[in-house]
Design a protein around this motif. Structure first.
Motif, mmCIF file in Angstrom:
data_model
loop_
_atom_site.group_PDB
_atom_site.id
_atom_site.type_symbol
_atom_site.label_atom_id
_atom_site.label_comp_id
_atom_site.label_asym_id
_atom_site.label_seq_id
_atom_site.Cartn_x
_atom_site.Cartn_y
_atom_site.Cartn_z
ATOM 1 N N LYS A 37 0.693 -1.242 0.018
ATOM 2 C CA LYS A 37 -0.067 0.149 0.057
ATOM 3 C C LYS A 37 0.867 1.374 -0.020
ATOM 4 O O LYS A 37 0.391 2.207 -0.459
ATOM 5 C CB LYS A 37 -0.964 -0.014 1.018
ATOM 6 N N ASN A 63 -4.014 -1.778 6.245
ATOM 7 C CA ASN A 63 -3.013 -1.363 5.768
ATOM 8 C C ASN A 63 -3.182 0.123 4.877
ATOM 9 O O ASN A 63 -2.212 0.694 4.836
ATOM 10 C CB ASN A 63 -2.231 -2.478 4.964
ATOM 11 N N GLY A 161 -8.584 -7.702 -2.886
ATOM 12 C CA GLY A 161 -9.493 -7.220 -2.079
ATOM 13 C C GLY A 161 -10.497 -6.612 -2.695
ATOM 14 O O GLY A 161 -11.373 -6.801 -3.289
ATOM 15 N N GLY A 162 -10.299 -5.270 -2.877
ATOM 16 C CA GLY A 162 -11.187 -4.310 -3.630
ATOM 17 C C GLY A 162 -10.592 -4.287 -5.338
ATOM 18 O O GLY A 162 -11.443 -3.631 -6.122
ATOM 19 N N GLY A 163 -9.453 -4.816 -5.388
ATOM 20 C CA GLY A 163 -9.112 -4.646 -6.712
ATOM 21 C C GLY A 163 -7.849 -3.690 -7.177
ATOM 22 O O GLY A 163 -7.399 -3.631 -8.318
ATOM 23 N N GLY A 164 -7.388 -2.949 -6.052
ATOM 24 C CA GLY A 164 -6.717 -1.788 -6.267
ATOM 25 C C GLY A 164 -5.134 -2.372 -6.530
ATOM 26 O O GLY A 164 -4.500 -1.870 -7.932
ATOM 27 N N LEU A 165 -4.710 -3.501 -5.979
ATOM 28 C CA LEU A 165 -3.539 -4.090 -6.367
ATOM 29 C C LEU A 165 -3.603 -4.768 -7.840
ATOM 30 O O LEU A 165 -2.438 -4.686 -8.431
ATOM 31 C CB LEU A 165 -3.386 -5.171 -5.259
ATOM 32 N N CYS A 288 2.259 -9.494 -0.691
ATOM 33 C CA CYS A 288 1.574 -8.081 -0.255
ATOM 34 C C CYS A 288 1.679 -7.729 1.180
ATOM 35 O O CYS A 288 1.640 -6.469 1.237
ATOM 36 C CB CYS A 288 0.014 -8.127 -0.944
ATOM 37 N N GLY A 289 2.029 -8.696 1.888
ATOM 38 C CA GLY A 289 2.317 -8.353 3.244
ATOM 39 C C GLY A 289 1.162 -8.251 4.386
ATOM 40 O O GLY A 289 0.137 -9.072 4.282
HETATM 41 C C1 LIG Z 1 -4.854 -3.949 0.721
HETATM 42 C C2 LIG Z 1 -4.501 -5.415 0.902
HETATM 43 C C3 LIG Z 1 -4.772 -6.140 0.174
HETATM 44 C C4 LIG Z 1 -5.851 -6.162 -1.248
HETATM 45 O O1 LIG Z 1 -5.362 -4.965 -2.220
HETATM 46 P P1 LIG Z 1 -6.829 -4.399 -2.877
HETATM 47 O O2 LIG Z 1 -6.091 -3.308 -3.668
HETATM 48 O O3 LIG Z 1 -7.861 -3.704 -2.027
HETATM 49 O O4 LIG Z 1 -7.165 -5.473 -3.716
HETATM 50 C C5 LIG Z 1 -4.118 -7.648 0.124
HETATM 51 N N1 LIG Z 1 -3.375 -7.910 0.970
HETATM 52 C C6 LIG Z 1 -3.021 -6.953 1.913
HETATM 53 C C7 LIG Z 1 -2.167 -7.158 2.786
HETATM 54 C C8 LIG Z 1 -3.493 -5.598 1.872
HETATM 55 O O5 LIG Z 1 -3.267 -4.628 2.838
#
Ligand SMILES: *Cc1c(COP(=O)(O)O)cnc(C)c1O
Length: 308
Positions: A37, A63, A161-165, A288-289
């Motif tokens: 993030k 996060n 999660g929401g798809g930002g990554l 992603c942590g």
């Molecule tokens: C935010 C987060 C995700 C999901 O990311 P999105 O951008 O919401 O899809 C996954 N893993 C960790 C550890 C995060 O902090």
């Protein structure tokens, strides 16, 4: 101003031998606040500051809120994070430690979010946790780094999660001309809003989140994440909470890193029966942590989920 680090792409001998492929780990868990993030939030916050923002407002107790707090401290911009009463004490403390003002409001995230938005005035920037093009531009820098140091992989696994990554990684693949690299989108059962959206071909609202992977707990993905799958090869993997925790424990034992089940899900997805993985020789897992898990908590989950 440095709001994120370059991270290593670590070849995992342990995972490679188990999967009989070359598995490399992009170590986003080593960002300053423990997740990828920092890339998107750092980039978005710096652009909003250039455009005149005098305060950043977030409604994420996870996060994302922590990364906004960090970016604000580094950029010298005050930050307000509104969280619901359900946000654990530890998360509130971590955000406050980055000098952000933490306001506790409401019983659910929706109430906290509505209150946070009501605070936004002319010279404030509201920082969305996943649905903002600037975030995606920032997240994409992880692919720029990979492209500078490694050859094109056969697949990339990441959590949704929401798809930002996901939107950020696909932006990165596009701008490095890696159009054919399939993205494996990992989620857990009970937080599988993306898998359901792909199936229905529209954004689906989950009635509730029933997974321990709270960082994947967006009840609906962004429409951009759904659209991205029509412009780039994406395959979906939904794993159990138990498998996600096992993924965390494998990273802990083999690579001495503590991550949330949200991240362990991507390790678990290595075992998914997907066409893109069957063909792949070189796979990158985005680690992603996430800071909202401890070693004790991981072991406790491992015990209770094995019993269930
Ligand atoms: C935010 C987060 C995700 C999901 O990311 P999105 O951008 O919401 O899809 C996954 N893993 C960790 C550890 C995060 O902090």
């Amino acid at each position: 101003m440095i709001t994120h680090f370059e991270t290593p792409l670590l070849e995992s001998r342990a995972l490679s031998r188990r999967c009989m492929k070359t598995i490399s780990l992009k170590m986003e868990a080593w960002q300053p606040t423990g997740s990828f993030k920092n890339r998107g939030m750092g980039y978005a916050c710096s652009i909003y500051r250039e455009r005149g923002a005098e305060r950043f407002i977030s409604s994420s107790g996870g996060n994302a809120g922590l990364a906004v707090a960090y970016a604000g401290r580094k950029l010298g911009v005050p930050v307000v994070v509104v969280v619901p009463k359900t946000t654990p004490e530890r998360a509130r403390r971590l955000i406050a430690r980055e000098d952000a003002e933490v306001i506790v409001h409401g019983d659910s995230w929706n109430e906290a979010d509505a209150f946070a938005r009501s605070l936004v005035h002319e010279n404030d920037a509201f920082i969305h946790p996943f649905d903002d093009e600037l975030l995606w531009m920032g997240h994409a820098s992880m692919i720029d780094e990979i492209a500078r140091s490694a050859s094109q992989p056969d697949a990339i696994i990441l959590s949704v999660g929401g798809g930002g990554l996901l939107c950020g990684v696909i932006e990165g693949l596009r701008r490095n001309d890696w159009h054919n690299v399939p993205v494996i989108a990992a989620e857990t059962v009970g937080a599988d809003s993306y898998a359901q959206a792909l199936k229905a071909n529209r954004v689906v609202n989950l009635p509730a989140i029933s997974s321990i992977a709270t960082s994947l707990g967006a009840r609906a993905v962004s429409s951009a994440a759904l659209r991205a799958a029509t412009q780039h090869p994406v395959e979906s993997a939904v794993v159990s909470d138990a498998a996600a925790v096992a993924g965390c424990l494998e990273l802990l034992e083999e690579h001495r890193v503590v991550v949330e089940p949200a991240c362990g899900a991507s390790v678990a997805a290595l075992d998914a029966d997907l066409p893109a993985l069957q063909r792949a020789r070189n796979v990158i897992v985005i680690v992603c942590g996430g800071v909202n898990a401890s070693v004790e908590q991981l072991h406790a989950w491992s015990r209770t989920l094995a019993v269930a």
